[in-house]
Write an enzyme that holds these catalytic residues in place. Structure first.
Site, PDB file in Angstrom:
ATOM      1  N   GLU A 155       0.856  -1.195   0.000  1.00 17.37           N
ATOM      2  CA  GLU A 155       0.000   0.000   0.000  1.00 17.37           C
ATOM      3  C   GLU A 155       0.886   1.238   0.000  1.00 17.37           C
ATOM      4  O   GLU A 155       1.645   1.463   0.939  1.00 17.37           O
ATOM      5  CB  GLU A 155      -0.908   0.012   1.224  1.00 17.37           C
ATOM      6  CG  GLU A 155      -1.778   1.260   1.345  1.00 17.37           C
ATOM      7  CD  GLU A 155      -2.494   1.350   2.685  1.00 17.37           C
ATOM      8  OE1 GLU A 155      -2.627   2.464   3.209  1.00 17.37           O
ATOM      9  OE2 GLU A 155      -2.900   0.288   3.213  1.00 17.37           O
ATOM     10  N   LYS A 188     -10.827  -0.603   7.952  1.00 16.89           N
ATOM     11  CA  LYS A 188      -9.477  -0.408   8.475  1.00 16.89           C
ATOM     12  C   LYS A 188      -9.592   0.109   9.909  1.00 16.89           C
ATOM     13  O   LYS A 188     -10.107   1.202  10.139  1.00 16.89           O
ATOM     14  CB  LYS A 188      -8.715   0.599   7.616  1.00 16.89           C
ATOM     15  CG  LYS A 188      -7.376   1.030   8.212  1.00 16.89           C
ATOM     16  CD  LYS A 188      -6.644   1.999   7.311  1.00 16.89           C
ATOM     17  CE  LYS A 188      -5.378   2.501   7.984  1.00 16.89           C
ATOM     18  NZ  LYS A 188      -4.490   3.217   7.060  1.00 16.89           N
TER      19      LYS A 188
END
Length: 215
Positions: free
Chosen positions: A44, A133
């Protein structure tokens, strides 16, 4: 199976995403090379990385399907389409924001909206977050995940922050979908000092810990 389902399945199988806040475009690419060499394939690139979009394009061209490449730290709705165009396979935000969340979901990519409180977790889920998340994970810990899974057994959670090679098993035993690791896995300081061998070694240990936890 749709591309989205395939990506989510692969993310779950990998179990680990390296959240990279690189010090420069060049050093960020080298960090990813070290991580991949160490067996970490979930990558990421955060928007706080210089020329993050250019870095994602470069990594997509360099690694293709070898890695699972996403963009994180999205804070503005227009970044969602930008990340899609750059080659991101999934997108991540640290916050629960309605306009941003809707823009992220509209891309058709797997979406991870950031949340911490039970209300935020539920709101992120309602907005269409495929995986919520949990951020910052360091503020709560694995027991918090266990508590959340009581009222929200069907919401997939991915803690980021506070995850290291020593406690990763605790997170998976608590029931997380996957984990995200930033400076514990790929510190920018090591990249600045050219210590990519240490990043690779840490990646190997982290990947082994995740494999053991998921096995």
């Amino acid at each position: 199976m749709s591309d989205k389902e395939s990506t989510l399945n692969r993310l779950h199988e990998l179990g680990l995403v390296a959240v990279i806040r690189g010090p420069s475009p060049e050093l960020t690419v080298r960090m990813v090379e070290a991580l991949v060499a160490g067996g970490v394939l979930g990558i990421e690139i955060t928007y706080t990385t210089p020329d993050a979009v250019g870095v994602v394009r470069a990594l997509d061209a360099r690694f293709g399907e070898q890695i699972l490449l996403g963009m994180g730290t999205l804070t503005r709705p227009e970044q969602a389409e930008e990340a899609l165009a750059a080659g991101a396979r999934y997108i991540v935000s640290p916050i629960t924001d309605e306009a941003l969340g809707r823009a992220m979901v509209a891309t058709g990519l797997p979406v991870m909206i950031g949340a911490l409180t039970p209300t935020e977790v539920w709101r992120a889920h309602q907005l269409g977050s495929d995986v919520v998340k949990l951020f910052p994970g360091s503020a709560v810990g694995p027991d918090y995940v266990k508590a959340l899974r009581g009222p929200f057994p069907d919401i997939a959670l991915m803690p980021t922050g506070g995850v290291d090679e020593h406690n990763v098993g605790d997170w998976f035993r608590a029931g997380v979908f996957a984990v995200g690791a930033g400076s514990q896995l790929s510190p920018g300081k090591l990249a600045k000092e050219g210590r990519f061998d240490e990043i690779e070694a840490t990646a190997r240990r982290f990947a082994a810990a995740v494999a053991a936890a998921c096995g």
